[in-house]
Structure formats: structure tokens, C-alpha cells
Enzyme design. Structure first.
Site, short mmCIF file in Angstrom:
data_model
loop_
_atom_site.label_atom_id
_atom_site.label_comp_id
_atom_site.label_asym_id
_atom_site.label_seq_id
_atom_site.Cartn_x
_atom_site.Cartn_y
_atom_site.Cartn_z
CB SER A 244 -0.96 -0.08 1.19
OG SER A 244 -2.06 0.72 0.92
CG HIS A 385 -5.75 -2.51 0.56
ND1 HIS A 385 -4.98 -2.18 -0.52
CD2 HIS A 385 -5.26 -1.78 1.61
CE1 HIS A 385 -4.08 -1.29 -0.16
NE2 HIS A 385 -4.22 -1.04 1.14
C1 GTR Z 1 -5.35 4.58 1.93
C2 GTR Z 1 -4.76 5.42 0.83
C3 GTR Z 1 -4.04 4.53 -0.15
C4 GTR Z 1 -3.18 3.48 0.51
C5 GTR Z 1 -3.74 2.96 1.82
C6 GTR Z 1 -2.76 2.22 2.73
O1 GTR Z 1 -6.06 5.31 2.84
O2 GTR Z 1 -5.78 6.13 0.23
O3 GTR Z 1 -3.31 5.31 -1.07
O4 GTR Z 1 -1.90 3.92 0.68
O5 GTR Z 1 -4.28 3.95 2.59
O6 GTR Z 1 -1.60 2.59 2.87
O7 GTR Z 1 -3.23 1.27 3.36
#
Ligand code: GTR
Length: 404
Positions: A244, A385
Site C-alpha cells: 500500500s 487490500h
Molecule cells: C489509503 C490510501 C491509499 C493506501 C492505503 C494504505 O487510505 O488512500 O493510497 O496507501 O491507505 O496505505 O493502506
């Protein structure tokens, strides 16, 4: 200031018409036909664009840095591993920043390859090992992860062990090095602390327009960890990994530091592996709004104006060529635009091909849970995710072939 943002689009039919900038046509229109020309005429201009307009430049060299092994056990994790905890000190303008590397090396394997990756909440969260030092740095609160008052405690030991299958890595002969990213720069919109603040002139309170945001600072921190790992004679090579936002940092670290022999981007999304011009899920406008400190100030001019960008994120991937690179997505992670990550890997592959390496061809398709493993590899995992055992199984298999 939070600006109103257009609603996030998740509809393929509503993606704006755009063309993917050709990595092999220079800004002045020159066609690149071989790897030498790529290196001499094209790679640098792409690099400089990302450096000045997206992640931001590192303002200067450090004055000094130091390493100290502060803890070591040659029989850690039931005898499987050597554990070392290394304190790294960075000095600039009389100011110091310290961070700790947690390193496990597999016993019985001399000269092991190592995965280096940041963790989100502290080294002690990646394992139940009771000897891992608990970070003192500012930490984002999380009820699930048992972190409150912005401070990690014993309660959060091992809470993220599910994302770090250390036994599996060790069994396959790989080591793991990890660092808490908040020790480099706390992840909040505040430039008064962390790495940036070491470099300020008197009265300066934030980086200059083309200078580094937090992602570039985190990437710099990975390189400082690499300075230590590079000199550890029990380590053969280092593959940098990140999930991420930390996947964005891993990609930029791979682009800026050729000592990383491989790079893994796990669900890095917007400002990472995903094409920005699709404006699918998270966009530049949204990311700059929610995380104004991540990129250089100069990147803000592309908020909601992706069409004016002369590059796209597949060109970040080309800066890693011909070194092995793995881009991974998850099908339900729509915010990160999994398809945009796949297309990015496809469009970066022509630079790998200049070096006689394989990537993802334009005729390949992204079938769920069917990895395509070449020097530039890709998989679309089922699910959300996250970082899962499935992801690590693929990374280890791929590293065995391409980055050992
Ligand atoms: C979210 C963000 C993403 C990603 C994510 C993370 O809130 O919008 O770009 O980086 O966090 O790091 O889990």
C-alpha cells in the site's frame, strides 16, 4: 485544506479517454530503440520528472550516519534464525534521527537473500518473539491493533504477524529485515518532526516546493537500512517489499537505489503502480487531499488534472528495469485500481524487453489467482487490500527464479 473532490469512479465505461505515455519516446520526440539509448537519453529525464514533480528531491546528503547492533541472538525463533536489532543513527545540522532494524537470518544458510520491508505499527507487531524492541515513536491509534495514545505497548506484540510469514521465509532460506516507518517520518501532515526536520535551514518549517514528501523520506530510510544490510557479510542480496503506501515507498526506493536487486509492490495503488490517468478509485486529487504530506508540493498541480501529466506510473516501474519487479493487486481492492496496476505492468514491460528480459505482454490477461511470473511479474489475488500468505508464496517462488 480539504477541497471537495469528484466522487470516486469505479465504472470502466466512465474512464476518461487517455493515451499511455510511451516510455520509449523521449519528451522531445526521440524514439528509443536499445537499452544503451534508454539509459543515456530517456531514463534520466523520466527519473528527474518523478523526482522533481512527484515524490520530491532529497535536499542534501547526511553529515553522518552510524550503525550499532544493540541486540543479537544466534538461536532465535526456536533456533531457526539469527536475530539482530540494529540501531541506525542519521545526523544532519547537529540533529539526529534514530531507527531500529529488526533482522532475522536463516540459520544453516550462509549468505542469504533478504526481504526488506517497512511495517505499519512497529517491529514488535510482525512477530510474537518477546525479544523484539517496542518502538517509542509516534504510532497511529488502532483499536483492532491495540494501539492507543499514539504509543505502541506490549499489547500490540504480534498483531500483524499474519502479514509476515517469517517461518516460511526462513525455511526457504530467506531472511527478513523490517523497520517501523514511523521512526523515519511519522505519518501525519506535520513536517516539524521526522527525517525532513533534520535538513531544515534556520526558520524553515517544511520542505521546499520540489523537495521530498513523506514517501521519498521513507524511501530514503530504506536506503539507509540498505547501507547496513549491504555490509552484512551473511546477506547476499536485498529485495525491497512494501504494501500500500509502503508499496509506493518501496517502488520509489527501487527507482532511486540500484542496490535493491528486486522490488515488490503489494497493492500500492495511486501514486504507486496504478496508472493515474484512468482516475479509477483513488485519484491524485484525493490522495493529495487526504495525505498532503506524502508527495512533493509540486505534485499538487496535477490534482484533478491527470491529463496534463507528461508521464504515468508505469514509467516509475521502468526506472527499476532490468531488475526483477513484482506488481501485485487484489481484485476487491478497487480503491487501488487493480486493473490500472496490471496495465501499468504491461506498459512498463517494453523497457524490460530492451534488456532481453520478459514482462507482461500486451496480450496477457489478468486472471484471478493465476500469477504471471517473469522478470517483471504480476498477480491479481482474490480478496481484499491486504498482504496474505498467498502473496508471500508467490513472491518467494518468484524470487527463487529471478532474484537469488
Ligand atoms: C489509503 C490510501 C491509499 C493506501 C492505503 C494504505 O487510505 O488512500 O493510497 O496507501 O491507505 O496505505 O493502506
Amino acid at each position: 485544506m480539504l477541497l471537495a473532490q469528484p466522487e470516486a469512479n469505479y465504472d470502466e465505461t466512465k474512464i476518461p479517454k487517455f493515451s499511455v505515455p510511451d516510455p520509449l519516446t523521449s519528451f522531445s520526440g526521440l524514439t528509443i530503440t536499445d537499452s544503451l539509448q534508454w539509459e543515456e537519453k530517456r531514463k534520466l529525464e523520466i527519473f528527474q520528472f518523478f523526482e522533481k514533480q512527484i515524490y520530491g528531491k532529497v535536499p542534501a546528503l547526511l553529515d553522518e550516519y552510524s550503525f550499532k547492533v544493540i541486540e543479537q541472538d544466534n538461536n532465535a525463533l526456536g533456533g531457526k534464525a539469527q536475530r539482530k536489532q540494529i540501531a541506525v543513527g542519521l545526523k544532519k545540522n547537529g540533529r539526529t534521527l534514530n531507527f531500529n532494524i529488526l533482522l532475522y537470518l536463516p540459520n544453516g544458510h550462509e549468505n542469504a537473500p533478504v526481504f526488506l520491508g517497512y511495517n505499519f505499527h512497529g517491529n514488535h507487531t510482525v512477530t510474537n518473539d518477546p525479544n523484539v524492541i517496542i518502538t517509542e515513536a509516534w504510532n497511529a491509534n488502532s483499536t483492532d491493533l491495540k494501539i492507543s495514545n499514539n504509543k505502541a505497548t506490549e499489547a500490540s506484540r504480534g498483531v500483524r504477524a499474519n502479514r509476515w510469514p517469517i517461518d516460511k521465509m526462513l525455511d526457504k532460506g530467506y531472511g527478513l529485515a523490517t523497520v517501523y516507518y514511523g521512526e523515519i517520518d511519522p505519518d501525519k501532515n506535520d513536517f516539524s518532526d521526522g527525517l525532513h526536520s533534520l535538513f531544515y535551514d534556520e526558520e524553515q518549517t517544511k520542505p521546499k516546493t520540489n523537495e521530498w514528501g513523506s514517501i521519498a523520506a521513507w524511501a530514503f530510510g530504506l536506503s539507509r537500512a540498505m547501507d547496513y544490510l549491504d555490509n552484512d557479510t551473511n546477506i547476499s542480496n536485498v529485495i525491497v517489499f512494501g504494501h500500500s503506501r509502503l508499496g509506493k515507498a518501496a517502488l520509489w526506493a527501487g527507482a532511486t537505489d540500484p542496490r535493491f536487486t528486486g522490488v515488490i509492490s503489494n497493492n500500492s495503488g495511486c501514486g504507486g503502480a496504478a496508472l493515474s490517468k484512468r482516475k479509477f478509485g483513488e485519484t491524485i486529487g484525493r490522495i493529495n487531499n487526504s495525505f498532503p504530506h506524502w508527495f512533493s508540493e509540486s505534485f499538487k498541480k496535477y490534482s484533478n488534472r491527470e491529463e496534463t501529466l507528461p508521464v504515468d506510473q508505469h514509467q516509475l516501474l521502468t526506472l527499476i528495469a532490468p531488475r526483477p519487479l513484482y506488481v501485485a493487486s487484489a481484485i476487491e481492492d478497487e480503491w487501488a485500481d487493480p486493473k490500472g496496476e496490471f496495465l501499468s505492468a504491461q506498459h512498463a514491460s517494453k523497457v524490460y524487453e530492451l534488456y532481453g528480459k520478459k514482462g507482461i505482454s500486451l496480450t496477457d490477461v489478468h486472471e484471478v489467482d493465476r500469477p504471471i511470473q517473469q522478470t517483471l511479474a504480476y498477480h491479481m489475488r482474490s480478496g481484499k487490500h491486504d498482504v496474505t500468505d498467498y502473496d508471500w508464496d508467490q513472491y518467494i517462488t518468484w524470487a527463487e527464479t529471478f532474484s537469488r
